[in-house]
Design a protein around this motif. Structure first.
Motif, PDB file in Angstrom:
ATOM      1  N   MET A   1     -88.472 -13.462  20.694  1.00 43.15           N
ATOM      2  CA  MET A   1     -88.654 -12.552  19.581  1.00 43.15           C
ATOM      3  C   MET A   1     -88.503 -11.096  20.034  1.00 43.15           C
ATOM      4  N   ILE A   3     -87.001 -10.035  22.676  1.00 42.25           N
ATOM      5  CA  ILE A   3     -85.626  -9.817  23.147  1.00 42.25           C
ATOM      6  C   ILE A   3     -84.711  -9.536  21.970  1.00 42.25           C
ATOM      7  N   ASP A   4     -84.881 -10.221  20.847  1.00 41.51           N
ATOM      8  CA  ASP A   4     -84.070  -9.998  19.658  1.00 41.51           C
ATOM      9  C   ASP A   4     -84.272  -8.589  19.107  1.00 41.51           C
ATOM     10  N   ILE A   5     -85.506  -8.127  19.064  1.00 40.04           N
ATOM     11  CA  ILE A   5     -85.804  -6.781  18.554  1.00 40.04           C
ATOM     12  C   ILE A   5     -85.201  -5.736  19.493  1.00 40.04           C
ATOM     13  N   SER A   7     -82.665  -6.087  21.598  1.00 40.43           N
ATOM     14  CA  SER A   7     -81.201  -6.101  21.537  1.00 40.43           C
ATOM     15  C   SER A   7     -80.702  -5.472  20.243  1.00 40.43           C
ATOM     16  N   SER A   8     -81.385  -5.662  19.131  1.00 38.81           N
ATOM     17  CA  SER A   8     -80.942  -5.039  17.883  1.00 38.81           C
ATOM     18  C   SER A   8     -81.166  -3.525  17.916  1.00 38.81           C
TER      19      SER A   8
END
Length: 177
Positions: A1, A3-5, A7-8
């Motif tokens: 979770m 990592i997704d934030i 990267s975005s």
């Protein structure tokens, strides 16, 4: 979770940085007050200037004009050779490109040669002879055998009509026959 934030967020930051870089690159292509800021703040030349072969390409335009004379006193109006007819398919299909590039090279050579030589000496150079032949062919069948013709190179600076035209070179008057 997490990592997704991350990267975005980095993706958005990257898009913003490259968008600003693209806009700065476009804005700094012209030589104006805004583009002079690049020399002051862009020490690592991160914003490119697309000046390929000269420091200031496209700063001046040469116009090739020609006319005929029936006798020594009456001359026709100057006619201009249009080197850049632009059609809808110009970016994709441009068969006149090499002709236009060659003519521009001849203009530049003749302007360069004319700085140090008289018109009498220039008439024996290749650029002069080629441009003289272009003028004669453009006038074509409208000339009588007793007619004379000549050409000139006129320079303008900046966008079309932005400056007063300056005559860079007048040819001698030549007989048709």
């Amino acid at each position: 979770m997490m990592i997704d934030i991350a990267s975005s967020i980095f993706g958005v930051i990257g898009v913003v940085i490259f968008s600003v870089w693209l806009l700065l690159t476009i804005a700094f292509q012209k030589n104006n007050e805004l583009s002079r800021l690049t020399t002051r703040f862009d020490r690592f030349t991160l914003v490119p200037r697309w000046s390929f072969f000269t420091p200031d390409p496209g700063a001046s335009n040469f116009h090739f004009v020609y006319r005929s004379r029936d006798d020594k006193t009456s001359a026709s109006p100057w006619l201009e050779l249009n080197l850049s007819p632009r059609g809808m398919f110009f970016p994709l299909w441009n068969p006149q490109k090499r002709y236009r590039e060659g003519m521009i090279e001849l203009f530049q050579l003749l302007a360069l040669f004319s700085q140090n030589n008289s018109a009498e000496r220039l008439q024996f150079t290749a650029p002069y002879i080629i441009l003289l032949n272009v003028a004669r062919k453009r006038l074509g069948g409208s000339l009588s055998s007793q007619a004379f013709y000549q050409f000139a190179l006129v320079e303008t600076r900046g966008p079309s009509g932005a400056s007063v035209p300056r005559v860079r070179f007048y040819s001698l008057t030549h007989p048709v026959s």
